[in-house]
Design an enzyme around this catalytic site. Structure first.
Site, PDB file in Angstrom:
ATOM      1  CB  CYS A   1      -0.886   0.036   1.229  1.00  0.00           C
ATOM      2  SG  CYS A   1      -2.033  -1.329   1.314  1.00  0.00           S
TER       3      CYS A   1
ATOM      4  NE  ARG B   1       4.874   1.860  -1.012  1.00  0.00           N
ATOM      5  CZ  ARG B   1       5.723   1.963  -0.005  1.00  0.00           C
ATOM      6  NH1 ARG B   1       6.861   2.577  -0.177  1.00  0.00           N
ATOM      7  NH2 ARG B   1       5.423   1.472   1.187  1.00  0.00           N
TER       8      ARG B   1
ATOM      9  CD1 TRP C   1       0.180  -5.805  -3.403  1.00  0.00           C
ATOM     10  CD2 TRP C   1       0.101  -6.551  -1.299  1.00  0.00           C
ATOM     11  NE1 TRP C   1       0.744  -7.062  -3.371  1.00  0.00           N
ATOM     12  CE2 TRP C   1       0.701  -7.539  -2.099  1.00  0.00           C
ATOM     13  CE3 TRP C   1      -0.058  -6.805   0.067  1.00  0.00           C
ATOM     14  CZ2 TRP C   1       1.150  -8.749  -1.592  1.00  0.00           C
ATOM     15  CZ3 TRP C   1       0.378  -8.014   0.579  1.00  0.00           C
ATOM     16  CH2 TRP C   1       0.982  -8.974  -0.251  1.00  0.00           C
TER      17      TRP C   1
ATOM     18  CG  ASN D   1       1.403   0.439   4.328  1.00  0.00           C
ATOM     19  OD1 ASN D   1       1.158  -0.769   4.356  1.00  0.00           O
ATOM     20  ND2 ASN D   1       2.604   0.930   4.110  1.00  0.00           N
ATOM     21  N   GLY D   2      -0.719  -1.224   6.472  1.00  0.00           N
ATOM     22  CA  GLY D   2      -0.399  -1.982   7.689  1.00  0.00           C
ATOM     23  C   GLY D   2      -1.529  -2.928   8.038  1.00  0.00           C
TER      24      GLY D   2
ATOM     25  CD  GLU E   1      17.683 -13.173  -6.910  1.00  0.00           C
ATOM     26  OE1 GLU E   1      17.127 -13.624  -5.894  1.00  0.00           O
ATOM     27  OE2 GLU E   1      17.327 -12.113  -7.443  1.00  0.00           O
TER      28      GLU E   1
ATOM     29  CE  LYS F   1      14.478 -11.254  -9.468  1.00  0.00           C
ATOM     30  NZ  LYS F   1      15.152 -11.009  -8.248  1.00  0.00           N
TER      31      LYS F   1
ATOM     32  CD  GLU G   1      10.680 -11.517  -8.275  1.00  0.00           C
ATOM     33  OE1 GLU G   1       9.965 -11.103  -7.365  1.00  0.00           O
ATOM     34  OE2 GLU G   1      11.904 -11.308  -8.304  1.00  0.00           O
TER      35      GLU G   1
ATOM     36  CG  HIS H   1      19.461 -36.856  -2.144  1.00  0.00           C
ATOM     37  ND1 HIS H   1      19.767 -38.123  -1.704  1.00  0.00           N
ATOM     38  CD2 HIS H   1      20.648 -36.226  -2.311  1.00  0.00           C
ATOM     39  CE1 HIS H   1      21.085 -38.250  -1.600  1.00  0.00           C
ATOM     40  NE2 HIS H   1      21.640 -37.106  -1.967  1.00  0.00           N
TER      41      HIS H   1
ATOM     42  CE  LYS I   1      12.100  -2.639  -5.634  1.00  0.00           C
ATOM     43  NZ  LYS I   1      12.880  -3.756  -6.197  1.00  0.00           N
TER      44      LYS I   1
HETATM   45  O1  M6R Z   1      13.311  -4.539   0.305  1.00  0.00           O
HETATM   46  P1  M6R Z   1      13.771  -5.919   0.690  1.00  0.00           P
HETATM   47  O2  M6R Z   1      15.093  -6.251   0.132  1.00  0.00           O
HETATM   48  O3  M6R Z   1      13.706  -6.143   2.171  1.00  0.00           O
HETATM   49  O4  M6R Z   1      12.711  -6.889   0.027  1.00  0.00           O
HETATM   50  C1  M6R Z   1      12.764  -8.269   0.274  1.00  0.00           C
HETATM   51  C2  M6R Z   1      11.928  -9.027  -0.731  1.00  0.00           C
HETATM   52  O5  M6R Z   1      10.590  -8.659  -0.633  1.00  0.00           O
HETATM   53  C3  M6R Z   1      12.410  -8.787  -2.173  1.00  0.00           C
HETATM   54  O6  M6R Z   1      13.758  -9.119  -2.313  1.00  0.00           O
HETATM   55  C4  M6R Z   1      11.581  -9.627  -3.151  1.00  0.00           C
HETATM   56  O7  M6R Z   1      11.839 -10.980  -2.971  1.00  0.00           O
HETATM   57  C5  M6R Z   1      11.851  -9.184  -4.588  1.00  0.00           C
HETATM   58  N1  M6R Z   1      10.620  -9.105  -5.318  1.00  0.00           N
HETATM   59  C6  M6R Z   1      12.699 -10.115  -5.342  1.00  0.00           C
HETATM   60  O8  M6R Z   1      12.877  -9.759  -6.666  1.00  0.00           O
END
Ligand code: M6R
Length: 601
Positions: A2, A27, A73, A99-100, A474, A478, A481, A497, A596
Site C-alpha cells: 500500500c 510498490r 495491496w 498501510n499496515g 535467485e 526471478k 516472479e 534425492h 516492492k
Molecule cells: O526490500 P527488501 O530487500 O527487504 O525486500 C525483500 C523481498 O521482498 C524482495 O527481495 C523480493 O523478494 C523481490 N521481489 C525479489 O525480486
C-alpha cells in the site's frame, strides 16, 4: 505494498495526489483512490485497477487544495471497489488511507458495533476511521481522537485522514510502517516513501513511531507517543529524481539490469584504498564478534546466503542466515558478541525490521545493509552499510541484489582485515568488476535461444553448488516472479534425492557454475544425470571448457574470482527472466500479486 499520499497547499490537490500515486505504483497495488473535500463534503474517487483508470474518473471540477490518496495491496478483504481506500467512517465525514495491519481488528470491530457503529467494508482500515470518528463525535479534538484510536490498536500502521468538518488539514500517524512528510514552498506533502516526494521537494520529515501530526497550510504540528507536542526537524534527501525514470528503456527492470556496472561501481567507490589495497568502510563494528546472524527476505535473503560464504571464508566468523519471518519465531540462540546484519533493499520490509528489533532488544550490535538512505531500518540499527544502487523501481530486485553482494564482499574483507588478513588480489578483482559486468551485459544479447525454450515450459530447475547455490535460488525466484513459470533452485548434489523425478524432455535445467575445478566436475556429473534423462540443459559458466561433451546450451560469462563470480553469473538469469516475461506479454515491472516493499507480516 500500500502507498499513501497527501497534499495541502495552493495547487489542485487531485493533480498532486495522482502524480504521487504514479510515483508509488512500483510498490505494487490492486486498486487506488483519492479523497478531497469539496463544498463541505467528502469527495471520493476509487478504482479497482490502474492509476490511469483513476485519472479518468477524477472530477475535472474538483479544485480542492487538500486531499489524500492510496494504492491498495489487499490484506484484509478481497480486491474490490468497496474495499479500496480511502475508507470513510460510519457518518461519511472522515476518510482514511492506511498501510499496515490492525491485529486486534475483530475485537475492536465487535466493541464498536456494540456501541452502535456500523461497518460497510471488510477492511481493518475501517476500524481506524471508525475509532477516530467515534472519539471525534464524542467531543474529542482530532489529535486526541487519533491518540485514543492508536492507543487501542495492536499492530503496525501508517495512515492519513481528512475530514469534511475541517477541510484545511490532514492528520497522520504511524507505527512501524513507513510515512514521511514533505515540505515545499507554502505546501506540504505526505507519502509512504521519498519517491513520491522527489518531483516536488527534497525536504522531508521522518516521523517517529506513534507520532501524530496535523498538517495545515500553516505548518506541521507533531505530538509524540506520550502526547507531548514536539518539533521534528526535516532532512534533505539527495536521490536524483531522473534516475528514477525509464529514459530510453522499455521497462525499469531492463534499465536496472543494465545499470549494474554503474551501481556496483558506486557501491565500491570511496570504500577502497587503491594504493594500500585495503577496505575503508564507513561503518564501525565491535572489536569482538564471535558469530554473525543475517536476517533478510526474498532476494535479500539470497544475498545473505552468499554473504555467509564470504564472511566464513574471508573472515573466519561463523555465520547463520535466516528468513527474517522465521528468525523471529524460532527463539534463536544469540551470544552478546553476535553481530546481527539485516539486509534489505527498501529498508521497509516488516519481517526484517521486526527481526532486527528482536536482536537489538536482546542487546546485539546491529548493522543494516540497505539501499534506501534514511529508510526505517537505518533508523533502528547501530550502523548502516549503504548499497548505492540508486532507486530500484522494478519489483524484481536486480541491481539491488548485485550491489548487496558487493557490500557483503567488502564487509567480509573488512572483517578479515580486522582479524589480521590481507586480500590485495580480491580487492583488485573487485575494482575490475564493473568492467566485467559491462562486458557480460554486452555478451548476453543473444539469449533468444534460451528464452525460446523457457517461454514454452511450465517449469524449470536451477542447480548450483557452493557459493553459486544461492544464485540458483535467485535465478528461480526471478523466473517465477516475472514469468509466473514454476521454478525451483536446488543444490546440484541434492537433485538425485528427489527433484530428479521431475526430469523429462520438457524440463529445462539451468546449471550455474563457478570457477573451482573440483565443484565444476561435481556439477558436470549432476548435469550429466539430467541429460541422460532427456532434460534440456542450459549452463551459465565462466569456464565452458569444463562442460565439454555435455549436450547443453552454454551461456559463457566473464571469469572473476570464486567470490565475485556469483555477481557475474546472476546477470544472464535476470535477463532471461526479463526476456521471457516480455515475450509472454506480462507486466515485468509490476508482476501480479507482488509488492516492492512488503510492509505487512
Ligand atoms: O526490500 P527488501 O530487500 O527487504 O525486500 C525483500 C523481498 O521482498 C524482495 O527481495 C523480493 O523478494 C523481490 N521481489 C525479489 O525480486
Amino acid at each position: 505494498m500500500c502507498g499513501i499520499v497527501g497534499y495541502i497547499g495552493s495547487r489542485r490537490a487531485a493533480d498532486l495526489l495522482l502524480a504521487g500515486l504514479r510515483a508509488l505504483e512500483y510498490r505494487g497495488y490492486d486498486s487506488a483512490g483519492i479523497a478531497t473535500v469539496v463544498g463541505g463534503k467528502l469527495q471520493l474517487f476509487k478504482v479497482q485497477g490502474k492509476i490511469a483508470a483513476l485519472e479518468a474518473k477524477v472530477d475535472r471540477d474538483d479544485n480542492s487544495n487538500c486531499g489524500i490518496g492510496h494504492t491498495r495491496w489487499a490484506t484484509h478483504g478481497k480486491v474490490s471497489l468497496r474495499n479500496a481506500h480511502p475508507i470513510v467512517d460510519y457518518k461519511g465525514q472522515i476518510a482514511v488511507v492506511h498501510n499496515g495491519i490492525v491485529e486486534n481488528f475483530l475485537s475492536l470491530r465487535k466493541s464498536l458495533e456494540y456501541k452502535g457503529v456500523s461497518f460497510s467494508t471488510d477492511t481493518d482500515t475501517e476500524i481506524i476511521v471508525n475509532l477516530i470518528a467515534y472519539n471525534l463525535y464524542n467531543g474529542e479534538s482530532i489529535e486526541r481522537a487519533v491518540k485514543l484510536a492508536i492507543d487501542s490498536i495492536e499492530g503496525y500502521f501508517a495512515f492519513a485522514a481528512i475530514t469534511s468538518l475541517n477541510a484545511e488539514s490532514i492528520v497522520v500517524s504511524k507505527r512501524g510502517a513507513p510515512l514521511i512528510l514533505g515540505i515545499g514552498e507554502g505546501e506540504f506533502f505526505v507519502a509512504s516513501d521519498a519517491m513520491a516526494l522527489l518531483p516536488f521537494t527534497r525536504r522531508v520529515v521522518y516521523l517517529e513511531d506513534d507520532d501524530i501530526a496535523i498538517i495545515s497550510s500553516k505548518g506541521i504540528n507533531v505530538w509524540d507517543k506520550t502526547f507531548k507536542a514536539v518539533e521534528r526537524d526535516y532532512e534533505v534527501v539527495n536521490w536524483d529524481p531522473v534516475s528514477a525514470e525509464k529514459g530510453s528503456y522499455k521497462h525499469f527492470m531492463q534499465k536496472e539490469i543494465f545499470e549494474q556496472p554503474r551501481a556496483v561501481y558506486d557501491t565500491i567507490s570511496g570504500r577502497i584504498d587503491p594504493l594500500d589495497k585495503r577496505t575503508i568502510l564507513e561503518v564501525e563494528l565491535p572489536k569482538e564478534i564471535d558469530r554473525i546472524q543475517i536476517v533478510a527476505c526474498g532476494t535479500s535473503y539470497h544475498a545473505g546466503l552468499v554473504g555467509k560464504f564470504l564472511i566464513e571464508n574471508l573472515a573466519g566468523v561463523p555465520t547463520e542466515v535466516d528468513y527474517a519471518s522465521e528468525f523471529r519465531y524460532r527463539n534463536p540462540l544469540l551470544s552478546d558478541k553476535s553481530l546481527l546484519i539485516g539486509i534489505t533493499q527498501s529498508g521497509e520490509t516488516t519481517d526484517t525490521l521486526r527481526a532486527v528489533e528482536l536482536a537489538r532488544d536482546r542487546g546485539l550490535f546491529t548493522l543494516a545493509v540497505c539501499n534506501v538512505p534514511m529508510s526505517q531500518i537505518t533508523r533502528i540499527t547501530d550502523e548502516t552499510l549503504l548499497t548505492h544502487a540508486g532507486p530500484e523501481i522494478g519489483v524484481a530486485s536486480t541491481k539491488a541484489f548485485t550491489t548487496q553482494l558487493v557490500a557483503l564482499y567488502l564487509l567480509a574483507i573488512a572483517l578479515g582485515e580486522s582479524n589480521g588478513y590481507r586480500f590485495p588480489h580480491l580487492i583488485e578483482d573487485l575494482l575490475h568488476l564493473p568492467v566485467l559486468l559491462d562486458s557480460c551485459l554486452r555478451g548476453i544479447d543473444s539469449l533468444d535461444g534460451v528464452s525460446d525454450v523457457i517461454y514454452r515450459s511450465d517449469s524449470a530447475l536451477f542447480l548450483g553448488r557452493g557459493i553459486n547455490f544461492p544464485i540458483a535460488l535467485e535465478g528461480a525466484l526471478k523466473l517465477k516472479e516475472i514469468t509466473y513459470i514454476h521454478a525451483e533452485g536446488y543444490p546440484a548434489g541434492e537433485m538425485k534425492h528427489g527433484p530428479i523425478a521431475l526430469i523429462d524432455e520438457k524440463m529445462p535445467v539451468f546449471g550455474i557454475s563457478g570457477v573451482e575445478d573440483q565443484l565444476n566436475k561435481k556439477l558436470k556429473s549432476n548435469l550429466q544425470e539430467v541429460s541422460t534423462r532427456g532434460g534440456k540443459l542450459i549452463i551459465v559458466t565462466p569456464t565452458p571448457e569444463a562442460f565439454s561433451g555435455l549436450e547443453a546450451y552454454l551461456i559463457p560469462v566473464p571469469k572473476s574470482n570464486q567470490y565475485l563470480q556469483p555477481i557475474v553469473n546472476v546477470i544472464p538469469l535476470q535477463m532471461i527472466a526479463y526476456l521471457v516475461g516480455v515475450r509472454l506479454g506480462l507486466d515485468v515491472d509490476q508482476p501480479r500479486n507482488l509488492a516492492k516493499s512488503v510492509t505487512v507480516e
